[in-house]
Write an enzyme that holds these catalytic residues in place. Structure first.
Site, PDB file in Angstrom:
ATOM      1  N   CYS A 187       0.851  -1.192   0.000  1.00  0.00           N
ATOM      2  CA  CYS A 187       0.000   0.000   0.000  1.00  0.00           C
ATOM      3  C   CYS A 187       0.886   1.241   0.000  1.00  0.00           C
ATOM      4  O   CYS A 187       2.108   1.159   0.114  1.00  0.00           O
ATOM      5  CB  CYS A 187      -0.933   0.025   1.208  1.00  0.00           C
ATOM      6  N   CYS A 226       3.439   1.831   2.740  1.00  0.00           N
ATOM      7  CA  CYS A 226       4.737   1.168   2.547  1.00  0.00           C
ATOM      8  C   CYS A 226       5.673   2.058   1.724  1.00  0.00           C
ATOM      9  O   CYS A 226       6.817   2.306   2.106  1.00  0.00           O
ATOM     10  CB  CYS A 226       4.562  -0.164   1.822  1.00  0.00           C
ATOM     11  N   CYS A 273      30.054 -31.283 -16.873  1.00  0.00           N
ATOM     12  CA  CYS A 273      29.102 -31.835 -15.912  1.00  0.00           C
ATOM     13  C   CYS A 273      28.515 -30.719 -15.072  1.00  0.00           C
ATOM     14  O   CYS A 273      28.922 -29.561 -15.171  1.00  0.00           O
ATOM     15  CB  CYS A 273      29.778 -32.882 -15.013  1.00  0.00           C
ATOM     16  N   CYS A 284      30.784 -28.469 -13.056  1.00  0.00           N
ATOM     17  CA  CYS A 284      31.372 -27.335 -13.789  1.00  0.00           C
ATOM     18  C   CYS A 284      30.442 -26.127 -13.749  1.00  0.00           C
ATOM     19  O   CYS A 284      30.848 -25.013 -13.406  1.00  0.00           O
ATOM     20  CB  CYS A 284      31.634 -27.725 -15.242  1.00  0.00           C
ATOM     21  N   ASP A 305       8.854  28.905 -31.631  1.00  0.00           N
ATOM     22  CA  ASP A 305       9.871  29.196 -32.640  1.00  0.00           C
ATOM     23  C   ASP A 305       9.123  29.258 -33.973  1.00  0.00           C
ATOM     24  O   ASP A 305       8.100  28.589 -34.146  1.00  0.00           O
ATOM     25  CB  ASP A 305      10.918  28.085 -32.659  1.00  0.00           C
ATOM     26  N   ASP A 337      12.113  23.112 -32.485  1.00  0.00           N
ATOM     27  CA  ASP A 337      12.544  21.901 -33.186  1.00  0.00           C
ATOM     28  C   ASP A 337      13.510  21.059 -32.366  1.00  0.00           C
ATOM     29  O   ASP A 337      13.932  19.987 -32.799  1.00  0.00           O
ATOM     30  CB  ASP A 337      13.159  22.238 -34.545  1.00  0.00           C
ATOM     31  N   ASP A 346      16.924  25.345 -30.524  1.00  0.00           N
ATOM     32  CA  ASP A 346      16.070  25.878 -29.470  1.00  0.00           C
ATOM     33  C   ASP A 346      16.350  25.227 -28.120  1.00  0.00           C
ATOM     34  O   ASP A 346      15.623  25.454 -27.156  1.00  0.00           O
ATOM     35  CB  ASP A 346      14.585  25.655 -29.822  1.00  0.00           C
TER      36      ASP A 346
END
Length: 828
Positions: free
Chosen positions: A12, A15, A84, A87, A512, A714, A718
């Site tokens: 909740c 928490c 095996c 390893c 702009d 753009d 800017d």
């Protein structure tokens, strides 16, 4: 240093608020933010003062689990030399014990190792060396786990979690329904067998209730497993409320059961059992949690749809053959075929063919876009035309436009909006306060009224159960998740919850001009040629001089020269002055090209010629930008360059005015041209002849007047202004969109996207406020009723079972309300 953690165990908002406060109070932590919806913790900290390990310890001391999430550093390596399981086990143990490796898993059958590591601590080269030192060999990387795979994994985990919740709910209902029939049936005249009738067999009546209740408690054991430990730590959460409330009911009922066994007024004690309350509360909360989880799973549907857009395979063109190839094996430089009806497999450029591409998944634009040789295409878009396209791949995997968009939306969905701070603060103190109210209410009814202990117990349980703060914690993040996802579907990428909230408060919009209010594709429309000059030669000299310039006016001159097919003389030197013009040595002539101020600074003759002045004035009155050209120190001509205003600009500006938004236009053009264009668009204020580096000053001037300012441009020259504004909005150009620029990106380069962004913001913030209202209303109204406030004046009390239903309903209501944003559309 920044770090991101996956948090488990939060139930909740109490928490998340508590954890956020604990981490923020740590030495060395600059800022910490917890997101309940995504179950994550973002921390900015000083690595000299604390560490990831210390943060994880603090999280665990708070009663949760933490795992560091490291983006982009999970790799799968083929391993040779393993024979095996000893390893693989040894390799896995060594890797997991290595500093910097978060997690490693080794597969003997697959002869591979999947390793997640922190690249700031250990490199892939060092990991390879460790593997070699153990006696094995690591091959080349097979694939990296990208955002899509992470999301798919999380989606599968959520589906499994929902399936488990559903199973628990069904089992709980299986026992709760007959329990309710047995305990409540006799109240409505439903007969019971004598051996479980409260009147004939009080002990049988009590035992059957206990028998049916215990399995339900088992199915809800997580509430107790998490709730009581948190209570012991002094950090109670929602689970604590449920655990204490239902345990009180069960313990009281068990005491009455013992008294029935001992023969102490059996029939009276049989009618004073609360087993069914405990079981029903658990079942109703399980039901609410399941519905809430199912609803929450739908908040990311927008991302799921984006994820599903990338095809699994591509048609690779190699040695004249068409080879169906897994998308993971396609790389930059490969050639692929996109047949009619196919999805584009990766970002690239068309080198052969012509067709129509549906880019609506990226831009929100429903009309297909014509594509032919030289045009760019994006992965995930659809070939809806009748022709096949041959595409040379440019970007794959996480570098594609689609992947970047998905990452951006995911980041935005995990962010917080400022409006959430109230709920976070309240949630942090809420649970302890509720527990205090529950205890005081129960004790007050027991000691200061004539009501029996069972009544006081019922009051205590009701208050404990109804006051879950889940709804408060879900109010903001669910709305942001759905809102940002919906924005992506509409071609409006919102980068954070803060940006989403800010957009709705904007009252000044600064534009702009070039590429924003206009199409950004200026054309040469007229030319004034000075006496004694040749028009064709002038165009050739100007085009050659402008060849090295990136200015939109330069490109217009070049396009005009290309159309005529004239040959261009050589340019041997080039010097540009930002915002003014260029000086070159072209075809043996000293050339100056720029605005009138630039030529005046360089003492060019002929600028006072009446014919030149009249031509320039005529161009400016028509909204055309005059480009002055000087050759060998004298005016040679003036070129009129026009950039058409976007067709949607006037209507967009008008609607902004209707919303109470002031509009300002910034441009490097001269005053007369700027005012002509501004008048056509309906702009309130014009700031002309402004250098790119001074645009931020205009933004700050508006902010100094106490206005909320958005800058829309753009995203390239800017950038300073976008960063200075309260909200930076970058204009995109479809698949070439610069999603790194601005707080909001308009994918299809359509100015009306501004209206969508503002409307989406206001709709989302309104939705959040509605959620917060309902979340607080459930508790503000429910707690006093549960505490018996109405009963004092002859009204009803609130049954613990109804309290549980109300609590579950509050969370479901909030999530369901947030899901309405999936259907958001802007009104025309």
């Amino acid at each position: 240093m920044d770090a991101l953690f996956e948090i488990k165990g939060m139930t909740c908002s109490a928490c998340s608020s508590r954890l956020e406060k604990v981490i923020n109070n740590m030495d060395g932590v600059n800022h910490a933010s917890v997101n309940l919806a995504t179950e994550s913790l973002a921390v900015n900290f000083d690595k000299e003062s604390t560490s990831v390990t210390e943060i994880i310890k603090s999280v665990e001391m708070s009663g949760f689990e933490a795992t560091e999430k490291i983006e982009g550093t999970e790799v799968a390596l083929p391993i040779s030399g393993m024979t095996c399981s000893a390893c693989s086990s040894r390799l896995e143990r060594v890797l997991n014990a290595t500093d910097g490796i978060v997690k490693a898993g080794v597969s003997l059958p697959g002869e591979s190792a999947t390793i997640k590591f922190n690249s700031a601590i250990i490199s892939l080269r060092q990991i390879r060396q460790i593997i070699k030192d153990i006696g094995f060999e690591a091959g080349e990387i097979q694939s990296a786990q990208d955002a899509q795979k992470n999301f798919e994994t999380r989606r599968k985990q959520n589906e499994a979690k929902l399936a488990l919740m559903k199973k628990k709910l069904i089992y709980a209902l299986t026992f709760t329904v007959p329990l309710l029939i047995i305990t409540m049936g006799h109240m409505v005249g439903m007969p019971l067998p004598d051996f479980i009738s409260p009147h004939h067999s009080p002990l049988g009546f009590a035992l059957i209730q206990l028998f049916l209740t215990m399995p339900v408690l088992w199915f809800g054991k997580d509430f107790y497993i998490h709730g009581f430990p948190n209570l012991m730590r002094g950090t109670p959460n929602m689970d604590s409320l449920i655990a204490v409330g239902t345990s009180a009911a069960v313990v009281y009922s068990l005491w009455n059961l013992i008294e029935i066994v001992l023969g102490v007024d059996p029939q009276a004690r049989a009618m004073d059992l609360y087993f069914e309350s405990a079981a029903t509360i658990i079942t109703l909360i399980l039901l609410g949690k399941f519905q809430e989880g199912r609803a929450k799973s739908r908040t990311s549907e927008a991302i799921e749809k984006l994820m599903d857009l990338t095809p699994a395979k591509a048609i690779l063109l190699e040695n004249g053959e068409q080879i169906s190839t897994p998308i993971e094996e396609i790389g930059p430089g490969d050639n692929i075929l996109i047949r009619p009806g196919d999805r584009v497999s990766a970002d690239g450029t068309v080198y052969d063919g012509h067709s129509e591409i549906d880019e609506s998944m990226l831009t929100g634009e429903s009309m297909p876009v014509s594509k032919s040789e030289g045009d760019a295409v994006a992965g995930g878009t659809v070939n809806t035309g009748g022709g096949a396209l041959k595409v040379r791949v440019k970007n794959v995997g996480e570098n594609t436009v689609l992947s970047r968009i998905i990452k951006l939306v995911q980041d935005a969905q995990g962010s917080k909006a400022p409006i959430s701070s109230l709920a976070d603060t309240v949630s942090f103190y809420f649970v302890p306060t509720v527990m205090t109210i529950a205890v005081l209410s129960g004790l007050s009814w027991y000691f200061f009224s004539a009501e029996p202990f069972s009544f006081a117990l019922r009051i205590f349980i009701s208050v404990m159960v109804i006051a879950c703060p889940c709804a408060m914690g879900l109010a903001t993040p669910t709305a942001i998740m759905v809102g940002t996802g919906r924005g992506a579907q509409l071609g409006v990428l919102v980068k954070s919850g803060e940006a989403l909230e800010t957009a709705g408060k904007i009252n000044t919009m600064i534009f702009d001009k070039t590429g924003t209010l206009t199409y950004g594709q200026p054309e040469l429309v007229d030319t004034f040629v000075a006496s004694g000059q040749n028009g064709e030669e002038l165009l050739a000299l100007a085009a050659s001089a402008e060849k090295q310039s990136e200015h939109p006016l330069a490109r217009a001159v070049l396009r005009a020269a290309e159309k005529t097919g004239i040959s261009l003389p050589e340019t041997t030197s080039f010097n540009a002055v930002a915002g003014l013009g260029i000086a070159t040595k072209t075809g043996g002539h000293s050339m100056l090209l720029g605005n009138q101020e630039y030529l005046n600074r360089n003492f060019v003759g002929g600028l006072d010629d009446k014919n030149a002045r009249d031509a320039a004035s005529s161009f400016e009155s028509a909204g055309q930008s005059p480009l002055y050209i000087a050759k060998d120190g004298k005016l040679a001509g003036i070129m009129a360059i026009a950039d058409k205003i976007k067709k949607e600009a006037p209507a967009t500006i008008k609607k902004l005015h209707a919303l109470g938004v002031k509009t300002v236009m910034l441009t490097g053009d001269n005053e007369k041209v700027a005012r002509t264009i501004a008048k056509s668009a309906g702009i309130d204020e014009v700031v002309a002849q402004v250098m790119p580096d001074r645009k931020a000053e205009v933004v700050n001037r508006e902010k100094a007047q106490g206005r909320k300012v958005a800058m829309i441009g753009d995203g390239i020259n800017d950038a300073p202004a976008l960063a200075s504004a309260d909200l930076g909005i970058a204009m995109g150009t479809g698949i070439d969109v610069a999603i790194e620029s601005g707080d909001i990106v308009l994918m299809k380069g359509d100015l009306s996207g501004v209206l969508t962004a503002l409307a989406l913001s206001r709709a989302t913030v309104r939705n959040i406020k509605q959620n917060l209202f309902w979340a607080f209303a459930f508790n503000v109204l429910g707690i006093p009723v549960a505490a018996g406030a109405l009963y004092i004046f002859g009204g009803p009390t609130l049954s613990p079972m109804f309290a549980a239903a109300a609590m579950s309903l509050s969370s479901v209501t909030v999530v369901t309300n947030a899901l309405r944003l999936k259907f958001f559309t802007i009104e025309n």
